[in-house]
Design a protein around this motif. Structure first.
Motif, mmCIF file in Angstrom:
data_model
loop_
_atom_site.group_PDB
_atom_site.id
_atom_site.type_symbol
_atom_site.label_atom_id
_atom_site.label_comp_id
_atom_site.label_asym_id
_atom_site.label_seq_id
_atom_site.Cartn_x
_atom_site.Cartn_y
_atom_site.Cartn_z
ATOM 1 N N SER A 162 -1.400 -41.070 16.214
ATOM 2 C CA SER A 162 -2.224 -42.158 16.608
ATOM 3 C C SER A 162 -3.381 -42.509 15.800
ATOM 4 O O SER A 162 -3.777 -41.351 15.708
ATOM 5 N N VAL A 163 -2.994 -44.262 15.924
ATOM 6 C CA VAL A 163 -4.821 -44.227 14.478
ATOM 7 C C VAL A 163 -5.297 -45.137 15.720
ATOM 8 O O VAL A 163 -4.827 -45.721 16.446
ATOM 9 N N TYR A 164 -6.842 -45.541 16.033
ATOM 10 C CA TYR A 164 -7.518 -46.171 17.651
ATOM 11 C C TYR A 164 -9.068 -46.296 16.546
ATOM 12 O O TYR A 164 -9.482 -45.671 15.645
ATOM 13 N N ALA A 165 -8.639 -47.535 16.453
ATOM 14 C CA ALA A 165 -10.128 -47.691 16.418
ATOM 15 C C ALA A 165 -10.599 -49.389 17.121
ATOM 16 O O ALA A 165 -10.264 -49.644 18.105
ATOM 17 N N ARG A 166 -12.437 -48.797 17.698
ATOM 18 C CA ARG A 166 -13.518 -49.498 18.404
ATOM 19 C C ARG A 166 -14.455 -49.627 18.264
ATOM 20 O O ARG A 166 -15.053 -48.562 17.137
ATOM 21 N N LYS A 167 -15.422 -50.160 18.747
ATOM 22 C CA LYS A 167 -16.489 -49.949 19.391
ATOM 23 C C LYS A 167 -17.784 -49.035 19.683
ATOM 24 O O LYS A 167 -17.469 -49.592 20.862
ATOM 25 N N GLU A 168 -18.229 -48.520 19.230
ATOM 26 C CA GLU A 168 -19.109 -47.867 20.105
ATOM 27 C C GLU A 168 -20.479 -47.926 19.813
ATOM 28 O O GLU A 168 -21.176 -47.248 18.689
ATOM 29 N N GLY A 169 -21.384 -48.445 20.423
ATOM 30 C CA GLY A 169 -22.982 -48.924 20.315
ATOM 31 C C GLY A 169 -22.737 -49.813 19.265
ATOM 32 O O GLY A 169 -22.019 -51.474 18.586
ATOM 33 N N ASN A 170 -23.724 -49.575 18.095
ATOM 34 C CA ASN A 170 -23.421 -50.044 16.818
ATOM 35 C C ASN A 170 -23.145 -49.694 15.697
ATOM 36 O O ASN A 170 -22.898 -49.929 14.065
ATOM 37 N N GLU A 171 -21.865 -48.904 16.134
ATOM 38 C CA GLU A 171 -20.561 -48.416 15.502
ATOM 39 C C GLU A 171 -19.828 -48.419 15.838
ATOM 40 O O GLU A 171 -19.186 -48.935 16.081
ATOM 41 N N ILE A 172 -18.688 -48.378 14.303
ATOM 42 C CA ILE A 172 -17.310 -48.501 13.799
ATOM 43 C C ILE A 172 -16.504 -47.182 13.944
ATOM 44 O O ILE A 172 -16.915 -46.696 13.328
#
Length: 896
Positions: free
Chosen positions: A804-814
């Motif tokens: 699995s590959v998961y891309a998301r945003k956490e705060g000011n980071e990708i």
């Protein structure tokens, strides 16, 4: 067997062979030796130069003093003469030998006259023989000339014979190291005839010279010295030849001389006499000084005189030792028997008659106790005795006696008061013990002076207050006089013993403090591995112990750099650096107090380890020369510093060797990986090519498509492998320059997953991209390659479970994560997976992959300003998750 033993005995002497090999690397030194000026030394040199030039040899005249003699001047015709260097000295312009020009020209042979000449103050070397030594060390043959009176060991004898002091001196070692000594001899009568004919000096000077120096007796004695010294030099050459060629013959008995010296003025004459004796016997000799174990050296003048005598002995070729002891005779004889000494040389001083009844002199005691060892006694000249008697004025002054006198008065007064108080109560017959106690207390508090004063004050106080008739100094009874004499003797003796114990205790305390300081310094160095820490610890210890500026210089390639100094703002001038370089190159002391660049304010000493010089230490001399205790402290600190620097260098070498071994391991792993990883695609491509070649048009369309697919897949695999190697090289060399463009992370993730699905049709890939994912600043190509490497790594270790590959945003980071469901990684190996060539999986007993995918991913990620981290277990207590974090692009900067 006998023949074998005989052949073994005939082997050449190793030391002689080493000396021969060393001489072949250096230039040859030829000395034309004469008994006196005017015998024709310069003429003989130039005549030989003309003959060598006629035979085709290159001979350059560096400096020749013709003294206006036309026959000598004519011999310069046709020879290349080096221009002289103009030097201004005390308002005069002197023409001196140009050493730098000679080194730059580097001829085959150079003539440099006047070996004993002193150079001006600003010259690199104070003496010309040191210039010549530098030329010889540079591989240049040197011809030079000197008279026998300039030899250091003979200068005092020549001054005694001729009545003229010899100011210009050459150490005996220079003559001993010469490759050839040519005696230029002329009978005294012929030399005086030449003087009368004006061939040596102008007529007026010649007449004065004949009346003083050039007398038949003087010239005969000088001629005998020159002949003897030349014969000894020839004998040495014969012995060396026999040793080098293993020729059996009659060998001289091995003589060993022990020379005993002290801080007195006679010691210099003892050393010179012993030097001549050792040269005549061709014997090794050692100069020793016995120092009291319980007394601190306090006379600075005596210490300086002793140090100067030691330096003279070293110049004459002796070994020097300092021995601590109380029984001088026992220490000397113990050393003599341990070192197999055959002869002892010692000075015999004239003693007052009364001392002969008290005890034997040191020389007489040695003669009695030597037991088979010859003892040579050197006596002072008659004109030296009065000066010696006038020397050594009283060491006490009125001011220095104030405190001892006060202590003595106080202790005796206290004893008197206590005695009066006791006699008022009870009559005691032994009150003298109170005054004896007063003497002991005074000795313990202030030493010998207070003890002697207290003893005499006690005598008068005891007599005045306690012996009838009271309050007078008269003595009524005869036995009381005897009691007072005994009391005085006992008080003086007891006071002396107490004072000596006090001095011993103080000396022991000082030595214990010095030993403790050195012990603490040694402990500090033992736990220090970095060279910089060793250097700073050493200079601070030197400054604290000697109260002088200290510097340490270490060689770095061809340069010598100031590595540590205390105080830290200490700077070295041009002459200081030249002296330090000399100390390193020549492995001998230079600078202040030496014969090399003495104008320097520092004295530089090489730090000699078993592997050669590791650096140079400089000690400031603005406060005066070092005394004997400072010399010992300095030697101890430098020894420990040298060991610590050598240890740190060895440690650094060990680390470099470990790095080289690690590099070899990496190269071996790379070759193994390349060999294994290339076999499969190369074999597949080769099989596909053979199928197309052998079957050609007979292949069915579906099979042809499979073969083409194989070629495409394996070629792409080879391309990725070659690309990984190229990428790793760019990362290691620092040539990786990523772009700084806005990157659509979702698009890059989708493209990477689609590419992986094409490469691995049987593997399930799941992609999840959070809605509204922002862009990032980076290089889309590097990010794509990073994800490709992570997916390839997950496929190798994922156990055919979905990736699995998961891309998301956490705060000011990708955040982008790639998760597999394999066995996972041990906690201890989570950081190692990003090391080059580290491989954690095995198939058929061989490691999986080349161990480059994750290191390349780490390099690409950090180059774009991101972070990469491995987690395990990832899910359901298994699997691995690789997480990438990048700064997100601000919403206002996103292109619309």
């Amino acid at each position: 067997m006998a023949d074998t033993d005989r052949e073994t005995k005939r082997r050449p002497d190793p030391d002689a062979l080493l000396a021969l090999a060393d001489s072949e690397r250096r230039g040859k030194l030829t000395i034309f030796l004469g008994a006196a000026p005017g015998v024709g030394k310069t003429f003989a040199m130039l005549a030989r130069a003309q003959q060598a030039r006629a035979e085709g040899a290159e001979v350059v005249v560096g400096l020749v003093e013709t003294h206006g003699r036309m026959e000598t001047q004519n011999l310069l015709s046709g020879l290349q003469v080096l221009p002289r260097r103009a030097v201004e000295y005390k308002g005069y312009v002197l023409d001196e030998f140009d050493l730098d020009a000679a080194l730059a020209l580097k001829p085959q042979t150079i003539i440099v006259d006047e070996l004993a000449h002193s150079n001006p103050e600003d010259s690199r070397h104070p003496k010309r023989y040191q210039d010549i030594e530098e030329l010889v060390a540079a591989g240049i043959d040197v011809w030079t000339a000197m008279n026998i009176q300039h030899l250091e060991s003979l200068s005092d004898v020549v001054a005694q014979i001729t009545g003229t002091p010899v100011r210009e001196r050459v150490p005996d070692g220079v003559l001993n190291r010469a490759d050839e000594v040519i005696l230029v001899d002329l009978p005294p009568a012929d030399l005086i005839k030449r003087l009368n004919e004006g061939k040596v000096y102008v007529p007026d000077s010649a007449a004065r010279a004949i009346e003083s120096f050039f007398r038949i007796g003087n010239l005969t004695a000088l001629r005998e010295m020159a002949l003897r010294r030349t014969a000894e030099r020839i004998d040495d050459q014969v012995v060396n030849y026999l040793k080098q060629n293993a020729i059996e013959g009659a060998w001289a008995a091995s003589e060993r001389l022990l020379v005993c010296i002290g801080p007195d003025q006679l010691s210099e004459k003892v050393v010179r006499t012993a030097g001549r004796l050792a040269t005549g016997l061709n014997a090794s000799w050692t100069v020793v000084c016995i120092e009291h174990a319980d007394v601190e050296t306090g006379d600075s003048e005596a210490v300086r005189r002793l140090d100067a005598t030691f330096r003279l002995a070293e110049q004459l070729g002796a070994d020097t030792r300092r021995i601590i002891g109380t029984d001088f005779v026992a220490e000397i004889l113990k050393f003599a028997r341990r070192e197999h000494v055959t002869q002892i040389v010692i000075g015999a001083h004239e003693q007052p008659l009364w001392k002969l009844f008290v005890r034997r002199s040191l020389a007489d005691s040695l003669v009695k106790e030597a037991g088979g060892i010859a003892v040579h006694l050197v006596t002072a000249d008659q004109d030296e005795t009065p000066a010696k008697k006038k020397r050594a004025p009283a060491t006490f002054s009125a001011r220095s006696l104030v405190r001892p006198f006060g202590i003595a008065v106080a202790t005796v007064s206290a004893a008197t008061v206590v005695g009066r108080a006791i006699t008022a109560l009870i009559e005691l017959p032994n009150l003298g013990l109170l005054f004896l106690m007063a003497v002991l207390v005074a000795a313990a508090l202030e030493g010998y002076a207070a003890a002697f004063i207290a003893a005499f004050l006690s005598l008068f106080a005891y007599n005045y207050f306690f012996i009838d008739p009271l309050h007078t100094l008269a003595v009524a009874k005869p036995h009381a006089i005897f009691a007072l004499v005994v009391f005085l003797a006992a008080a003086v003796l007891a006071g002396s013993l107490a004072a000596r114990i006090r001095d011993q205790a103080k000396a022991a305390y000082r030595r214990a403090a010095a030993m403790q300081a050195l012990y603490d310094f040694s402990r500090k160095l033992s736990g220090t591995l970095k060279t910089d820490d060793v250097l700073w610890a050493s200079v601070s210890q030197l400054q604290a112990s000697l109260k002088r500026d200290a510097v340490l210089l270490l060689p770095e390639g061809a340069e010598l750099n100031l590595s540590a100094a205390w105080p830290p703002d200490t700077e070295l001038g041009v002459s200081d650096m030249a002296a330090a370089r000399w100390a390193l190159d020549k492995q001998e002391m230079a600078g202040h107090g030496t014969s090399t660049l003495p104008n320097s304010t520092f004295q530089f000493r090489p730090l000699m380890s078993p592997h050669g010089p590791v650096g140079v230490c400089g000690v400031g001399m603005t406060a005066g020369d070092l005394d004997i205790n400072e010399e010992r402290t300095l030697a101890a600190i430098l020894d420990q510093t040298t060991v610590a620097i050598d240890r740190s260098c060895l440690s650094r070498t060990s680390l470099e060797q470990a790095a080289r071994l690690e590099g070899e391991r990496f190269r071996t792993a790379l070759l193994s990986s390349i060999t294994h990883d290339l076999k499969a695609p190369v074999a597949a491509i080769a099989g596909a090519v053979r199928t197309l070649k052998d079957r050609g048009g007979e292949i069915a369309p579906d099979e042809r498509q499979t073969v083409v697919q194989t070629l495409e897949t394996e070629s792409d695999r080879l391309g990725r492998f070659a690309g990984n190697l190229a990428d790793m090289t760019r990362i290691e060399t620092g040539t990786l320059s990523p772009k700084r463009d806005p990157v659509d992370v979702g698009e890059v993730v989708r493209a990477a997953v689609e590419r992986a699905r094409r490469l691995f049709p049987g593997q399930a890939f799941e992609a999840s991209i959070a809605p509204g994912l922002l862009e990032m600043t980076g290089d889309a190509g590097l990010l794509s390659q990073t994800l490709a490497n992570l997916l390839d790594n997950a496929k190798r270790h994922g156990a055919d479970e979905p990736i699995s590959v998961y891309a998301r945003k956490e705060g000011n980071e990708i955040v982008i994560s790639v998760t597999d469901q394999g066995k996972g990684i041990k906690p201890a190996d989570l950081d190692r997976v990003f090391e080059k060539f580290y491989r954690r999986g095995h198939v058929d007993g061989r490691p999986v992959g080349a161990g480059l995918g994750l290191p390349i991913s780490k390099g690409f990620t950090e180059a774009m300003g991101g972070q990469i981290r491995a987690e395990s277990p990832a899910m359901k207590r298994r699997g691995t998750r690789i997480t990438l974090r990048f700064p997100a692009l601000a919403p206002e900067n996103v292109a619309t």
